[in-house]
Design an enzyme around this catalytic site. Sequence first.
Site, PDB file in Angstrom:
ATOM      1  N   TRP A 102       0.837  -1.210   0.000  1.00 56.90           N
ATOM      2  CA  TRP A 102       0.000   0.000   0.000  1.00 56.90           C
ATOM      3  C   TRP A 102       0.868   1.255   0.000  1.00 56.90           C
ATOM      4  O   TRP A 102       0.564   2.234  -0.673  1.00 56.90           O
ATOM      5  CB  TRP A 102      -0.978  -0.006   1.171  1.00 56.90           C
ATOM      6  CG  TRP A 102      -1.976  -1.119   1.073  1.00 56.90           C
ATOM      7  CD1 TRP A 102      -2.167  -2.137   1.962  1.00 56.90           C
ATOM      8  CD2 TRP A 102      -2.922  -1.349   0.015  1.00 56.90           C
ATOM      9  NE1 TRP A 102      -3.159  -2.976   1.523  1.00 56.90           N
ATOM     10  CE2 TRP A 102      -3.633  -2.517   0.333  1.00 56.90           C
ATOM     11  CE3 TRP A 102      -3.226  -0.684  -1.173  1.00 56.90           C
ATOM     12  CZ2 TRP A 102      -4.640  -3.042  -0.483  1.00 56.90           C
ATOM     13  CZ3 TRP A 102      -4.227  -1.198  -1.997  1.00 56.90           C
ATOM     14  CH2 TRP A 102      -4.928  -2.360  -1.642  1.00 56.90           C
ATOM     15  N   ASP A 172      -1.605   6.593   6.202  1.00 60.03           N
ATOM     16  CA  ASP A 172      -2.702   5.732   5.775  1.00 60.03           C
ATOM     17  C   ASP A 172      -3.063   4.862   6.976  1.00 60.03           C
ATOM     18  O   ASP A 172      -2.248   4.056   7.434  1.00 60.03           O
ATOM     19  CB  ASP A 172      -2.212   4.874   4.592  1.00 60.03           C
ATOM     20  CG  ASP A 172      -3.251   3.870   4.097  1.00 60.03           C
ATOM     21  OD1 ASP A 172      -4.310   3.740   4.731  1.00 60.03           O
ATOM     22  OD2 ASP A 172      -2.971   3.211   3.072  1.00 60.03           O
ATOM     23  N   LYS A 196     -12.397  -1.691   6.385  1.00 64.39           N
ATOM     24  CA  LYS A 196     -11.644  -2.609   7.233  1.00 64.39           C
ATOM     25  C   LYS A 196     -12.177  -2.576   8.669  1.00 64.39           C
ATOM     26  O   LYS A 196     -12.331  -3.589   9.302  1.00 64.39           O
ATOM     27  CB  LYS A 196     -10.152  -2.246   7.242  1.00 64.39           C
ATOM     28  CG  LYS A 196      -9.550  -2.006   5.844  1.00 64.39           C
ATOM     29  CD  LYS A 196      -9.019  -3.270   5.191  1.00 64.39           C
ATOM     30  CE  LYS A 196      -8.849  -3.136   3.688  1.00 64.39           C
ATOM     31  NZ  LYS A 196      -7.729  -2.311   3.262  1.00 64.39           N
TER      32      LYS A 196
END
Length: 361
Positions: A102, A172, A196
Amino acid sequence: MARVYNFSAGPSMLPEAVLKKAAAEMLDYEGTGQSVMEMSHRSKAFDKIIKDAEALLREIYNIPDNYKVLFLQGGGSTQFAMVAMNLMNKNNKADYIITGQWAKKAYQEAQKYGDVQAVASSADKTFAYIPKTDKSMFREDADYVYICLNNTIYGTVYHELPETGDIPLVADISSCICSEPLDISKFGLLFAGAQKNMAGAGLTIAIVREDLIGNAMDITPTMLNYKTHADSDSLYNTPPCYSIYIAKLVLEWIKNEIGGLDKMKELNEKKAKILYDFLDSSELFKGTVVPEDRSLMNVPFVTGNDELDAKFVKESTEAGFVNLKGHRSVGGMRASIYNAMPIEGVEKLVEFMKKFEAENK
Ligand SMILES: *Cc1c(COP(=O)(O)O)cnc(C)c1O
């Protein structure tokens, strides 16, 4: 009806109490005669939902007044460009720490917009650790330093933030939002795709320090400019209304049922410890991450034998523990144990793993 224990990395489990409340309110939300999915985003009922969601997030995280909370779309991935276009605006430089896929994707996306440097990486060991950094590694004139706080795929987390001095830190937090308290004032910007740990897919939450808003690159599309959304209280266009409503219910659950983020953290630590303690004592299974950087949310593990891994995934699925197959880049298994995973889910998984180990010696 039997619900499974869902260890998916995302979308993932939601608290059962939240799903029940949403179900009960599906046909008639608080006497409006309609579901939240059907109502105008300009209605009084929805206005209260989005304001309550923001107020709850501010309260739970203790977000300082000089930060905006934005409800956006496009997932965590859209933020990779949005962060760069909005923040790489003074010297057109940004420094990234590469702790997994990511972070790497964010880094690659930002390269389209400026002078972007990878200052550290843990790629040499399949991202099984968080690389050490110190302030001297960052360019003094970088517009921001970027990290992925919890690395969903590899199961690492920053237990200590990098020291960046006056350079804004961007994080993030897609796979750890609201899993434990954070000192928001240490960050310039935080963002998270909601699927999530907060709600269903479709909602992205950004927490942005106000002085970083309003200076986006000229090429920035209107919808990708934080200012557009900050100026209209996240109602510039139709927001992901239903996901915002679910996020509100989840935040109420954290506040009222769990008792806030300190309690949430305690619970998450307790859950993770059960699994890590077992992995450390097992002769068959082992964790893939160095102990000091282990995530509370995502726990990758392997047997060291691909066939046994496949057998474990198959048998655990049949036993009601689903989505334990690891990411293709790590192999093996991964148990994502987000906020909504009850402690019994982890206890029963470990019981199952012990049984599997005994049968496959
Ligand atoms: C899942 C994930 C993303 C991508 O989120 P999307 O909403 O699917 O774009 C980004 N960063 C992290 C840390 C993630 O876990």
